[in-house]
Design a protein around this motif. Structure first.
Motif, short mmCIF file in Angstrom:
data_model
loop_
_atom_site.label_atom_id
_atom_site.label_comp_id
_atom_site.label_asym_id
_atom_site.label_seq_id
_atom_site.Cartn_x
_atom_site.Cartn_y
_atom_site.Cartn_z
N LEU A 52 0.82 -1.21 0.00
CA LEU A 52 0.00 0.00 0.00
C LEU A 52 0.86 1.26 0.00
CD1 LEU A 52 -2.76 -1.07 2.57
CD2 LEU A 52 -3.04 -0.78 0.09
N PHE A 53 1.93 1.24 0.77
CA PHE A 53 2.81 2.40 0.86
C PHE A 53 3.46 2.67 -0.50
CE2 PHE A 53 7.05 4.22 2.07
CZ PHE A 53 6.56 5.46 2.49
N LYS A 54 3.94 1.62 -1.14
CA LYS A 54 4.58 1.79 -2.45
C LYS A 54 3.59 2.32 -3.47
CE LYS A 54 7.52 -0.59 -5.80
NZ LYS A 54 8.26 -1.85 -6.11
N GLN A 55 2.36 1.81 -3.45
CA GLN A 55 1.37 2.27 -4.42
C GLN A 55 0.98 3.72 -4.17
OE1 GLN A 55 0.12 0.57 -7.17
NE2 GLN A 55 -0.58 2.66 -7.59
N SER A 56 0.86 4.10 -2.90
CA SER A 56 0.47 5.48 -2.59
C SER A 56 1.53 6.47 -3.02
CB SER A 56 0.17 5.63 -1.10
OG SER A 56 1.34 5.42 -0.33
N VAL A 57 2.81 6.11 -2.88
CA VAL A 57 3.89 6.98 -3.34
C VAL A 57 3.92 7.01 -4.87
CG1 VAL A 57 6.38 7.36 -3.36
CG2 VAL A 57 5.25 6.65 -1.24
N ALA A 58 3.76 5.85 -5.50
CA ALA A 58 3.79 5.78 -6.96
C ALA A 58 2.67 6.60 -7.58
CB ALA A 58 3.68 4.32 -7.41
N ASP A 59 1.50 6.64 -6.93
CA ASP A 59 0.37 7.43 -7.46
C ASP A 59 0.72 8.91 -7.54
OD1 ASP A 59 -1.50 5.47 -8.02
OD2 ASP A 59 -2.34 5.47 -6.01
N ARG A 60 1.67 9.35 -6.75
CA ARG A 60 2.05 10.76 -6.72
C ARG A 60 3.27 11.06 -7.59
NH1 ARG A 60 -0.77 9.15 -2.62
NH2 ARG A 60 -2.02 10.60 -1.38
N MET A 61 3.76 10.05 -8.30
CA MET A 61 4.93 10.22 -9.16
C MET A 61 4.49 10.27 -10.62
SD MET A 61 7.79 7.72 -7.42
CE MET A 61 9.06 8.23 -8.60
N ARG A 62 3.82 11.34 -10.99
CA ARG A 62 3.32 11.45 -12.35
C ARG A 62 3.98 12.59 -13.10
NH1 ARG A 62 -2.98 11.32 -11.39
NH2 ARG A 62 -2.98 11.95 -13.58
N THR A 63 5.22 12.89 -12.71
CA THR A 63 6.07 13.82 -13.45
C THR A 63 7.43 13.18 -13.59
OG1 THR A 63 6.88 14.98 -11.50
CG2 THR A 63 4.86 15.82 -12.48
N ASP A 64 8.25 13.71 -14.48
CA ASP A 64 9.58 13.14 -14.68
C ASP A 64 10.57 13.55 -13.60
OD1 ASP A 64 8.82 11.80 -16.97
OD2 ASP A 64 9.22 13.53 -18.26
N SER A 65 10.27 14.64 -12.89
CA SER A 65 11.14 15.11 -11.82
C SER A 65 10.31 15.28 -10.56
CB SER A 65 11.81 16.44 -12.21
OG SER A 65 12.65 16.89 -11.17
N ILE A 66 10.80 14.74 -9.46
CA ILE A 66 10.06 14.73 -8.20
C ILE A 66 10.80 15.56 -7.15
CG2 ILE A 66 9.06 13.28 -6.40
CD1 ILE A 66 7.89 12.74 -9.12
N GLY A 67 10.06 16.36 -6.41
CA GLY A 67 10.62 17.09 -5.28
C GLY A 67 10.01 16.58 -3.99
N THR A 68 10.83 16.40 -2.95
CA THR A 68 10.32 15.89 -1.69
C THR A 68 11.00 16.58 -0.51
OG1 THR A 68 9.98 13.89 -0.33
CG2 THR A 68 12.00 14.00 -1.63
N HIS A 69 10.23 16.82 0.53
CA HIS A 69 10.79 17.37 1.77
C HIS A 69 11.47 16.25 2.53
CE1 HIS A 69 10.47 18.55 6.13
NE2 HIS A 69 11.15 19.53 5.62
N LEU A 70 12.68 16.49 3.00
CA LEU A 70 13.44 15.49 3.73
C LEU A 70 13.94 16.11 5.03
CD1 LEU A 70 14.78 12.71 3.98
CD2 LEU A 70 16.69 13.59 2.59
N SER A 71 13.30 15.76 6.13
CA SER A 71 13.69 16.32 7.42
C SER A 71 14.71 15.46 8.14
CB SER A 71 12.45 16.47 8.31
OG SER A 71 11.96 15.19 8.68
N GLY A 72 14.83 14.20 7.72
CA GLY A 72 15.69 13.27 8.44
C GLY A 72 14.92 12.42 9.43
N GLY A 73 13.63 12.72 9.61
CA GLY A 73 12.78 11.91 10.48
C GLY A 73 12.28 10.67 9.77
#
Length: 364
Positions: A244-265
Motif C-alpha cells: 500500500l505504501f509503495k502504491q500510494s507513493v507511486a500514485d504521486r509520481m506522475r512527473t519526470d522530476s520529483i521534489g520531496t521534503h526530507l527532514s531526516g525523520g
C-alpha cells in the motif's frame, strides 16, 4: 493547485459576467498555465490550470464529453489502473493516459453521484448536469482539496478559493465569531462546515453537495471505516503495508522530476527512500530533496540526518535556511493574501523550496 469556480443562478437569470470575471481573476495565481470558462445562461464554470502531472499537459477545462455535462476540477485521481478497469467492465473505453477530469466525467456518466464510491485521490470538483439542471460538487475523503460555497440572492457560488467567493458584492466581510474564537483558543475550527466568514461555508471532507433550482442538499459519502481486525502474522502485515505504501507513493509520481521534503525523520525518510526505489525502477528521471535549516542560534537537528540519508540514496539535497523572513513587501496584491488566519509563518525558505521544485518539474 488549479483554481476552480462555479456560479449558478437558481432564479434562472443570467449570471453577472463582471462578478464571474472577478472570481476568475482572483484564481489566476493558482493557475498560471491556462485560464478558461464556460457559460450557459444562468450557470458558469471557470478554471485556471496549474500543470502538475504528465496528463495535465493535455487538460482543457472546463471540460465535457457530450456537451451536456461540464466539469471544472482540481484533481489528482489515484488508483487509475483499477478505475480504468472498472470503466472498461462497463464498456467505457479510455486510455491509460486519460486526464483526471475526463476520468471524473466518465465515472459520473456511468455511476452518477455514486461515482464518489469509485474515486480516490486528492480532488475538488464542480460539475454541471444539464439534463438534471443541477450542480454536483464534491471534495475528497480527507478534505485535502478544499471547496467553499455561499448562497446569495437567487444564486449559489462555489470555488476552491475562499477569496474568489468574496468577489461577489453580496458577500459581506462579517466574521464568524465562533470560528475566530476556536482559532484563537485551539488553533483549529471545531465546526467543519464553517469558515472565518459568516457568509461562506466549507464543504466538509468526504461530502458532496447537489444544488438545483429549488434545493441545496449536502450529504456525506465517506467516513473513516471501523477497523476490521483479522488475525495475521507480522510478515503479512508488513507485506500489505509495504504494498500500500509503495502504491500510494507511486500514485504521486506522475512527473519526470520529483521534489520531496526530507527532514531526516522517519516519515520523510521512508517516503524519500521509496521515491529512490521507484526512480530506479523507471518511475521518474530524478528525485530532488529539500530540507529547512533554522536560523543561526537555533539547534539544527535535521540537516545532518537529511544529508546522510540523501548521500545514502544518491539524491541531490538543497538546504534552505530560515534567516530571511518574507515581510509585508512580499505580498503582491489581494490575490497573494491568505483568506483566513494561520499559525504557519510566512517564510521565504518555504516558498523558495516550492519554486525550486516546480522549476525542476516544469517539463512533463
Amino acid at each position: 493547485m488549479s483554481g476552480i469556480c462555479g456560479y449558478f443562478r437558481q432564479d434562472g437569470r443570467h449570471i453577472e459576467e463582471q462578478v464571474f470575471a472577478d472570481m476568475l481573476f482572483l484564481l489566476e495565481r493558482q493557475g498560471p498555465d491556462d485560464q478558461a470558462y464556460w457559460q450557459n445562461g444562468s450557470v458558469a464554470l471557470g478554471h485556471t490550470l496549474l500543470k502538475t502531472t504528465r496528463e495535465s499537459e493535455h487538460e482543457a477545462q472546463p471540460s465535457t464529453l457530450d456537451g451536456k455535462t461540464w466539469l471544472t476540477a482540481d484533481a489528482r485521481i489515484d488508483g487509475r489502473v483499477e478505475l480504468i478497469a472498472k470503466l472498461h467492465s462497463k464498456d467505457v473505453t479510455v486510455s491509460q493516459s486519460v486526464t483526471d477530469d475526463h476520468l471524473i466525467l466518465h465515472a459520473y456518466a456511468v455511476w452518477g453521484a455514486d461515482c464518489l464510491e469509485h474515486l480516490i485521490g486528492d480532488f475538488a470538483f464542480i460539475l454541471w448536469d444539464e439534463k438534471q439542471k443541477q450542480l454536483f460538487c464534491a471534495t475528497d475523503h480527507m478534505g485535502v482539496s478544499p471547496l467553499y460555497s455561499a448562497q446569495v440572492r437567487g444564486g449559489f457560488l462555489v470555488s476552491n478559493n475562499l477569496t474568489a467567493i468574496r468577489a461577489h458584492p453580496q458577500i459581506s466581510n462579517v466574521l464568524n465569531e465562533q470560528a475566530i474564537g476556536d482559532y484563537l483558543m485551539f488553533r483549529l475550527n471545531f465546526t467543519p462546515d464553517s469558515t472565518s466568514f459568516r457568509d461562506i461555508k466549507k464543504l466538509p471532507a468526504g461530502h458532496s453537495i447537489i444544488v438545483n433550482q429549488d434545493t441545496m442538499r449536502m450529504q456525506q459519502y465517506w467516513s473513516v471505516p471501523k477497523p476490521d481486525y483479522k488475525r495475521r502474522t507480522q510478515a503479512q502485515y508488513l507485506e500489505e503495508f509495504g504494498s500500500l505504501f509503495k502504491q500510494s507513493v507511486a500514485d504521486r509520481m506522475r512527473t519526470d522530476s520529483i521534489g520531496t521534503h526530507l527532514s531526516g525523520g522517519m516519515d520523510s525518510t521512508s517516503i524519500t527512500a521509496m521515491l529512490a526505489e521507484l526512480r530506479n525502477e523507471g518511475g521518474a528521471n530524478d528525485v530532488n530533496a529539500y530540507t529547512h535549516a533554522p536560523p543561526i542560534g537555533r539547534p539544527n537537528l535535521e540537516q545532518p540526518y537529511a544529508e546522510a540519508i540523501a548521500q545514502k540514496l544518491n539524491i541531490p539535497l538543497r538546504v534552505f535556511n530560515g534567516k530571511d523572513r518574507v515581510l509585508a513587501n512580499d505580498i503582491d496584491g489581494i490575490a497573494d493574501l491568505p483568506p483566513e488566519p494561520s499559525f504557519a509563518q510566512r517564510e521565504s525558505p518555504r516558498f523558495k523550496i516550492f519554486a525550486d521544485s516546480a522549476s525542476k518539474s516544469s517539463s512533463f
